[in-house]
Design an enzyme around this catalytic site. Structure first.
Site, short mmCIF file in Angstrom:
data_model
loop_
_atom_site.label_atom_id
_atom_site.label_comp_id
_atom_site.label_asym_id
_atom_site.label_seq_id
_atom_site.Cartn_x
_atom_site.Cartn_y
_atom_site.Cartn_z
N LYS A 195 56.12 42.76 66.32
CA LYS A 195 57.42 42.20 65.94
C LYS A 195 58.38 42.41 67.10
O LYS A 195 58.57 43.56 67.54
CB LYS A 195 57.96 42.89 64.68
CG LYS A 195 57.08 42.75 63.46
CD LYS A 195 57.74 43.35 62.23
CE LYS A 195 57.94 44.86 62.33
NZ LYS A 195 56.68 45.62 62.30
N GLU A 196 58.98 41.33 67.59
CA GLU A 196 59.97 41.48 68.64
C GLU A 196 61.10 42.38 68.12
O GLU A 196 61.57 42.23 67.01
CB GLU A 196 60.52 40.12 69.07
CG GLU A 196 59.49 39.30 69.83
CD GLU A 196 60.12 38.13 70.55
OE1 GLU A 196 61.19 38.29 71.15
OE2 GLU A 196 59.52 37.04 70.52
N ARG A 246 64.23 31.67 72.02
CA ARG A 246 63.32 30.56 71.77
C ARG A 246 63.38 30.12 70.31
O ARG A 246 63.23 30.93 69.41
CB ARG A 246 61.89 30.96 72.15
CG ARG A 246 61.63 31.01 73.65
CD ARG A 246 60.26 31.53 73.99
NE ARG A 246 60.15 32.96 73.76
CZ ARG A 246 59.06 33.69 74.05
NH1 ARG A 246 58.01 33.10 74.57
NH2 ARG A 246 59.04 34.99 73.83
N THR A 266 47.76 34.39 71.36
CA THR A 266 47.56 33.71 70.08
C THR A 266 46.90 32.36 70.35
O THR A 266 47.51 31.49 70.97
CB THR A 266 48.90 33.51 69.35
OG1 THR A 266 49.49 34.80 69.12
CG2 THR A 266 48.70 32.80 68.02
N PHE A 303 60.51 40.03 54.28
CA PHE A 303 60.52 38.60 54.61
C PHE A 303 60.96 37.71 53.44
O PHE A 303 60.53 36.58 53.32
CB PHE A 303 59.14 38.15 55.12
CG PHE A 303 58.86 38.63 56.52
CD1 PHE A 303 59.17 37.84 57.61
CD2 PHE A 303 58.32 39.89 56.73
CE1 PHE A 303 58.93 38.30 58.90
CE2 PHE A 303 58.08 40.36 58.02
CZ PHE A 303 58.39 39.57 59.11
N LYS A 326 66.61 36.82 66.51
CA LYS A 326 66.64 37.97 65.60
C LYS A 326 67.26 39.13 66.36
O LYS A 326 67.42 39.06 67.58
CB LYS A 326 65.22 38.32 65.12
CG LYS A 326 64.29 38.75 66.23
CD LYS A 326 62.91 39.13 65.73
CE LYS A 326 62.91 40.44 64.98
NZ LYS A 326 61.55 40.92 64.64
N GLY A 335 68.30 32.69 54.92
CA GLY A 335 69.16 32.62 56.09
C GLY A 335 69.19 31.22 56.67
O GLY A 335 68.89 30.24 55.99
N LYS A 364 45.25 35.88 62.82
CA LYS A 364 46.58 35.90 63.45
C LYS A 364 47.45 34.76 62.93
O LYS A 364 48.60 34.97 62.53
CB LYS A 364 46.42 35.79 64.97
CG LYS A 364 47.70 35.51 65.73
CD LYS A 364 48.73 36.62 65.57
CE LYS A 364 49.97 36.32 66.41
NZ LYS A 364 51.00 37.35 66.26
N CYS A 395 56.86 32.88 67.95
CA CYS A 395 55.63 32.92 67.15
C CYS A 395 55.63 31.96 65.96
O CYS A 395 54.83 31.02 65.92
CB CYS A 395 55.37 34.34 66.66
SG CYS A 395 55.03 35.51 67.99
#
Length: 447
Positions: free
Chosen positions: A157-158, A334, A121, A255, A327, A259, A210, A266
């Site tokens: 997506k992790e 991180r 990125t 999304f 998540k 929370g 991106k 990212c």
């Protein structure tokens, strides 16, 4: 096709494994000798569902190799992926030193034309910098070799990266060269059979795409957190609001979960990087700055709840924490909300008993041994003699706990839910005080 991937971190390893999985001949290059040796032994440095088996299968078949030999890597692939990190610099802008170091390495060893692909990125204009770097080194060497620089951003997506790579929503290719476009189409043909997924555009548009995608998603999250904070003051339930607005197809359900703030590798750095990019060209990105500010405040939300509940005195309190990763389905901590919460709790004199299904080793690596942190073997043991339970990550393992056991083990029957996993009415019936995000009760209304 022969492909080389520089950087076997999160993006590089997933991309390499998936390309090798469909039959391409892939060599991965990294300067971390220990990581390379571990991968040769089948030891995967990150937790990502499906990745370990995919790496093993392709490595055993000889389609996926790992090395620290940059010269070997450059000579191997007609296509050279740059997939190294772009960490935030001191001012929040993306640090390109590792990207440009790889560009210099490729130029140092190349003896034939190459297609150099920016997979990392990177800010708009990076392809030009890579091109200038390669040209300068080739000139010093006295070589006149053709090369092209392509922008091919990742949209992984992790926690679902392998699936995203195998079945991408879109494949963005930034190039003005028909010949390069043809080669990239050949590379991605196995992932483009169902329907046309390649979107070809100029390099700068691909680079911005991106950042724009991640910043749009971050904006949706911060918007919902802003609405959740307002719901608390108005006595509304943000979960009902979420269902109400998500049913509108123009908005959708993705999304818009409120929370305790977004994290990961990212969203935080990409919002910051695009803010800095905008400022460098004289544009004030007011919306993006607000997105960043809202998220920073939101990460303090749980601590504010906890502190208010205990009357401002947390000294000696023991807090059970479920979830350390930013998540579910990853061990990545991180910019995780859990880290902000723990720092605040420790500063207030509290102790933390934490459990996460996958991030325990990462937490141990980050924090080491400290007297105010206990990393527990199960979610149940984290409750032992704790004064309160806090949920930071929406792992499936936390979604349907034994609330009788929770109540029995806690000194105070109270849950602070940073992901709105539980039904407030049900917990109230069981005699458990419940404080979520935007669930109609002000954090300052504790009695």
């Amino acid at each position: 096709m022969k492909v080389t991937v520089f950087g076997i971190g999160y993006v590089g390893l997933v991309q390499a494994a998936v390309l090798a999985g469909v039959g391409h001949d892939v060599v991965c290059v990294d300067i971390d000798a220990e990581r390379v040796e571990n991968l040769k032994k089948g030891i995967i440095p990150i937790y990502e569902p499906g990745l370990s088996a995919l790496v093993k299968e392709s490595a055993d078949a000889g389609r996926l190799q790992f090395t620290t030999d940059a010269e070997l890597g450059v000579k191997h692939g007609r296509i050279q992926f740059i997939a190294v990190g772009t960490p935030p610099d001191e001012d929040g802008s993306a640090d390109l030193q590792y990207v440009l170091a790889v560009a210099k390495t490729i130029a140092t060893y190349m003896v034939a034309p190459k297609i150099i692909v920016d997979k990392s990125t990177v800010p708009v204009g990076t392809a030009d910098k890579v091109s200038d770097c390669v040209s300068a080194v080739l000139k010093e060497r006295g070589f006149d070799l053709g090369f092209d620089v392509v922008s091919n951003p990742e949209f992984l997506k992790e926690g679902a990266a392998v699936a995203d790579c195998q079945r991408p929503d879109r494949i963005v290719i930034g190039t003005d060269s028909p010949a390069v476009e043809s080669k990239m189409r050949e590379l991605y043909a196995p992932f483009n059979r169902n329907h046309e997924k390649l979107i070809v555009m100029d390099v700068r548009s691909a680079e911005l795409t991106k950042y724009a995608a991640n910043c749009m998603l971050a904006t949706k999250i911060s918007f919902m957190n802003e609405m959740a904070n307002l719901a608390e003051k108005l006595g509304a339930d943000i979960e009902k609001v979420r269902q109400g607005i998500g049913s509108d197809p123009r908005i959708g359900y993705h999304f818009i979960y409120p929370g305790c703030g977004y994290g990961g590798s990212c969203f935080p750095k990409d919002v910051q990087a695009l803010v800095r990019t905008a400022e460098k060209v004289g544009y004030v990105p007011e919306l993006l700055k607000s997105v960043e500010a809202v998220n920073s405040r939101q990460k303090e939300k749980l601590f504010t709840h906890i502190q208010a509940y205990f009357g401002g005195d947390l000294h000696g309190k023991k807090i059970a924490l479920w979830g350390l990763s930013f998540k579910p389905n990853t061990d990545d901590m991180r910019d995780a909300s859990s880290r902000v919460l723990m720092d605040s709790l420790w500063a207030a004199g509290a102790m933390v008993q934490a459990y996460d299904p996958e991030a325990m080793n990462e937490a141990q690596r980050i924090y080491g041994a400290r007297s105010d942190l206990s990393l527990m073997g199960t979610k149940e043991s984290a409750l032992n003699a704790a004064d309160a339970l806090v949920v930071c990550t929406e792992w499936n393992a936390f979604k349907a706990p034994d609330f009788d056991l929770v109540k029995e083990r806690l000194s105070h029957a109270v849950i602070f839910d940073g992901r709105n996993l539980y039904d407030p009415a049900m917990l109230e019936q069981q005699g458990i005080a419940y404080y979520g995000i935007g669930r109609g009760r002000s954090v300052l209304s504790f009695s």
